[in-house]
Design a protein around this motif. Structure first.
Motif, PDB file in Angstrom:
ATOM      1  N   ALA A   1       0.532  -1.052   0.023  1.00 44.51           N
ATOM      2  CA  ALA A   1      -0.265   0.017  -0.062  1.00 44.51           C
ATOM      3  C   ALA A   1       0.629   1.299   0.286  1.00 44.51           C
ATOM      4  O   ALA A   1       0.312   2.171  -0.369  1.00 44.51           O
ATOM      5  CB  ALA A   1      -0.434   0.247   1.192  1.00 44.51           C
ATOM      6  N   ALA A   2       2.198   1.472   1.019  1.00 45.29           N
ATOM      7  CA  ALA A   2       3.088   2.210   0.626  1.00 45.29           C
ATOM      8  C   ALA A   2       3.734   2.393  -0.492  1.00 45.29           C
ATOM      9  O   ALA A   2       4.045   3.561  -0.622  1.00 45.29           O
ATOM     10  CB  ALA A   2       3.962   2.245   2.237  1.00 45.29           C
TER      11      ALA A   2
ATOM     12  N   LYS B   1       1.949   6.724  -6.487  1.00 38.57           N
ATOM     13  CA  LYS B   1       1.009   7.512  -6.885  1.00 38.57           C
ATOM     14  C   LYS B   1       0.988   8.993  -6.998  1.00 38.57           C
ATOM     15  O   LYS B   1       0.893   9.899  -8.001  1.00 38.57           O
ATOM     16  CB  LYS B   1      -0.685   6.957  -6.604  1.00 38.57           C
ATOM     17  N   GLU B   2       1.609   9.311  -6.262  1.00 35.34           N
ATOM     18  CA  GLU B   2       2.043  10.995  -5.309  1.00 35.34           C
ATOM     19  C   GLU B   2       2.748  11.146  -6.387  1.00 35.34           C
ATOM     20  O   GLU B   2       3.433  12.387  -6.365  1.00 35.34           O
ATOM     21  CB  GLU B   2       2.226  10.948  -4.019  1.00 35.34           C
TER      22      GLU B   2
ATOM     23  N   GLU C   1       1.696   7.086 -14.960  1.00 33.09           N
ATOM     24  CA  GLU C   1      -0.020   6.569 -14.315  1.00 33.09           C
ATOM     25  C   GLU C   1       0.046   5.719 -14.583  1.00 33.09           C
ATOM     26  O   GLU C   1       0.517   4.681 -15.096  1.00 33.09           O
ATOM     27  CB  GLU C   1      -0.865   7.309 -15.215  1.00 33.09           C
ATOM     28  N   MET C   2      -0.296   4.943 -13.015  1.00 26.79           N
ATOM     29  CA  MET C   2      -1.457   3.305 -13.192  1.00 26.79           C
ATOM     30  C   MET C   2      -2.537   3.204 -13.072  1.00 26.79           C
ATOM     31  O   MET C   2      -3.285   4.165 -12.465  1.00 26.79           O
ATOM     32  CB  MET C   2      -0.772   3.123 -12.133  1.00 26.79           C
ATOM     33  N   SER C   3      -3.201   2.692 -14.034  1.00 25.80           N
ATOM     34  CA  SER C   3      -4.340   1.934 -13.923  1.00 25.80           C
ATOM     35  C   SER C   3      -4.584   1.008 -13.017  1.00 25.80           C
ATOM     36  O   SER C   3      -3.979   0.398 -12.327  1.00 25.80           O
ATOM     37  CB  SER C   3      -4.763   1.602 -15.343  1.00 25.80           C
TER      38      SER C   3
END
Length: 69
Positions: A39-40, A46-47, A54-56
């Motif tokens: 998650a981290a 994402k940040e 970009e990740m879908s």
């Protein structure tokens, strides 16, 4: 030449071999920590999309499959 040995050798076990050596509590804790770490990592990606792109949602699911989650 040294013959290959199947005896325990730290750092050389596969993930499924570790699972068979852990208690249920240890396995649950390992999975919890793994989820938090992933998650981290995804949050950071994402940040920092300018660095990582970009990740879908599909990209993330594909990555999670690599970690058997």
């Amino acid at each position: 030449d040294e013959a290959f040995s199947f005896k325990y050798s730290p750092g050389k076990l596969r993930g499924n071999q570790y699972k068979s050596m852990m208690t249920k509590e240890e396995l649950e804790e390992e999975q919890r920590v793994q989820r938090e770490q992933l998650a981290a990592i995804f949050r950071l990606m994402k940040e920092k999309s300018d660095t990582f792109g970009e990740m879908s949602e599909g990209d993330m699911k594909e990555q999670l499959r690599l970690y058997d989650i």
